[in-house]
Enzyme design. Structure first.
Site, PDB file in Angstrom:
ATOM      1  N   ASP A 131       0.782  -1.043  -0.109  1.00 57.27           N
ATOM      2  CA  ASP A 131      -0.009   0.199  -0.056  1.00 57.27           C
ATOM      3  C   ASP A 131       0.858   1.246  -0.152  1.00 57.27           C
ATOM      4  OD1 ASP A 131      -2.400   1.520   0.150  1.00 57.27           O
ATOM      5  OD2 ASP A 131      -2.367   1.601   2.393  1.00 57.27           O
ATOM      6  N   ASN A 152     -18.012  -4.453  -3.744  1.00 57.98           N
ATOM      7  CA  ASN A 152     -17.532  -3.647  -2.823  1.00 57.98           C
ATOM      8  C   ASN A 152     -16.238  -2.996  -2.994  1.00 57.98           C
ATOM      9  OD1 ASN A 152     -16.217  -5.538  -1.786  1.00 57.98           O
ATOM     10  ND2 ASN A 152     -17.393  -5.417  -0.036  1.00 57.98           N
ATOM     11  N   CYS A 188     -26.257 -10.517  -5.290  1.00 53.45           N
ATOM     12  CA  CYS A 188     -26.350  -9.767  -4.269  1.00 53.45           C
ATOM     13  C   CYS A 188     -25.858  -8.503  -4.254  1.00 53.45           C
ATOM     14  CB  CYS A 188     -25.324 -10.429  -3.209  1.00 53.45           C
ATOM     15  SG  CYS A 188     -25.060  -9.696  -1.574  1.00 53.45           S
ATOM     16  N   CYS A 191     -23.825  -4.628  -0.465  1.00 56.79           N
ATOM     17  CA  CYS A 191     -22.923  -3.550  -0.132  1.00 56.79           C
ATOM     18  C   CYS A 191     -23.329  -2.496  -0.727  1.00 56.79           C
ATOM     19  CB  CYS A 191     -21.335  -4.092  -0.623  1.00 56.79           C
ATOM     20  SG  CYS A 191     -21.398  -4.513  -2.163  1.00 56.79           S
ATOM     21  N   CYS A 211     -16.355   7.987  -0.339  1.00 55.25           N
ATOM     22  CA  CYS A 211     -16.033   7.037   0.277  1.00 55.25           C
ATOM     23  C   CYS A 211     -15.990   7.665   1.993  1.00 55.25           C
ATOM     24  CB  CYS A 211     -14.914   6.187  -0.098  1.00 55.25           C
ATOM     25  SG  CYS A 211     -14.475   4.991   1.129  1.00 55.25           S
ATOM     26  N   LYS A 220      -7.732  15.804   3.141  1.00 57.57           N
ATOM     27  CA  LYS A 220      -6.827  16.935   4.029  1.00 57.57           C
ATOM     28  C   LYS A 220      -7.466  18.245   4.275  1.00 57.57           C
ATOM     29  CE  LYS A 220      -4.165  13.413   4.095  1.00 57.57           C
ATOM     30  NZ  LYS A 220      -4.265  12.416   5.189  1.00 57.57           N
ATOM     31  N   ASP A 240     -16.157   0.339   7.628  1.00 52.67           N
ATOM     32  CA  ASP A 240     -16.184  -1.250   7.049  1.00 52.67           C
ATOM     33  C   ASP A 240     -17.417  -1.577   6.771  1.00 52.67           C
ATOM     34  OD1 ASP A 240     -13.530  -1.928   7.968  1.00 52.67           O
ATOM     35  OD2 ASP A 240     -13.919  -2.015  10.000  1.00 52.67           O
TER      36      ASP A 240
END
EC number: 1.17.99.6
Length: 310
Positions: A131, A152, A188, A191, A211, A220, A240
């Protein structure tokens, strides 16, 4: 057993010994389909203020430009699902940030894995990423057979859900390659239906600018746009929701990683205690936590925003 097969077996054994839960390997190639998707995503401004996503486009889509001569991309998953959750009435912290900063923990293990490979196999040019570089981790995880990219936007492992850190090790040796698995999201839409800010623009497409994780960490600005007032569902750092509602996470099991054991303050602090925390206390408590990314002023901004009602 040929060299590639023997080396692959060794790598997967060592990855398991270092505590990684899953390991998959794909051939290092240019990700042409992903390049088109990334280009559309950027053009639509879904990266919000994350201008760095516009940089190093060529490196993001071709690992051979990150590691000259690269032949294989090794993807590793490390479970972070906690055994104990926060008190529900407190400002919520994303589960990945409960314990020690995963960058520090996983980077050390990637270095160990590469060192073991070099000792056993010989000279290997390689780089590990967690990451922190232009690598499309989820695409490589999918290509490596570790799961599919769910609606998701997360990698979903059929037997273990999606609460995983994804690490990547790019090396210049040929290995045996795993194939992708089928997508099992089916019809489905839990989400998509549950996201309070509409960040899931389409199945598998996350509008980062909407998000909650972006709004509480990456953004920021001094203020979060008031249009999101009342939509944050008490999330102060990350979110989450789209994972918590995913049916595949019924298979998630608590991790066994001492480093990711929840900090007591995260589990026990009340809203008032979070709000009253001094900058000095923040720095001390979260010195080795991913929460330090928000900085004290960012966390306080988030806490104040949670009081607004839309």
């Amino acid at each position: 057993m040929n060299h590639a097969a023997r080396h692959t077996t060794f790598i997967k054994q060592q990855a398991a010994a270092l505590g990684f839960d899953h390991c998959g390997i794909a051939q290092a190639v240019q990700l042409e389909d992903d390049a088109r998707r990334l280009e559309r995503w950027l053009q639509q401004g879904m990266h919000g203020g994350m201008q760095y996503m516009e940089n190093y486009f060529d490196l993001r889509i071709d690992p051979r430009k990150l590691v000259p001569g690269a032949q294989s991309v090794i993807t590793l998953l490390l479970n972070y699902y906690p055994e104990t959750l926060q008190r529900p009435d407190a400002p919520q912290i994303a589960k990945y940030a409960y314990g020690a900063d995963y960058h520090e923990v996983i980077r050390a293990r990637l270095n160990q894995l590469l060192a073991k490979m070099q000792t056993e196999i010989g000279h290997i040019a390689g780089r590990g990423f967690i990451d922190s570089a232009p690598v499309l981790e989820r695409s490589w995880a999918q290509r490596s057979g570790l799961g599919w990219i769910g609606k998701n936007g997360n990698i979903i492992h059929k037997q273990a859900g999606s609460f995983f850190f994804i690490a990547t090790l790019i090396v210049d040796i040929p290995l045996q390659y795993d194939g992708p698995v089928a997508n099992h999201c089916g019809n489905c839409t839990r989400c998509l239906d549950a996201c309070p800010t509409g960040a899931l623009a389409a199945p598998g497409v996350v509008d980062g600018s909407r998000c909650i994780s972006y709004l509480t960490i990456e953004l920021k600005d001094l203020l979060i746009p008031e249009s999101f007032a009342g939509q944050m569902q008490n999330w102060a750092f990350g979110c989450d929701i789209c994972q918590d509602v995913c049916p595949w996470n019924r298979f998630a099991r608590p991790h066994q990683q001492e480093a990711f054991k929840p900090l007591p303050v995260i589990l026990n602090l009340s809203t008032r205690e979070w709000e009253d925390m001094s900058e000095e206390a923040f720095r001390k408590l979260f010195k080795h936590s991913a929460i330090k990314r928000s900085k004290h002023r960012g966390l306080q901004r988030n806490l104040q925003f949670l009081k607004l009602k839309g």
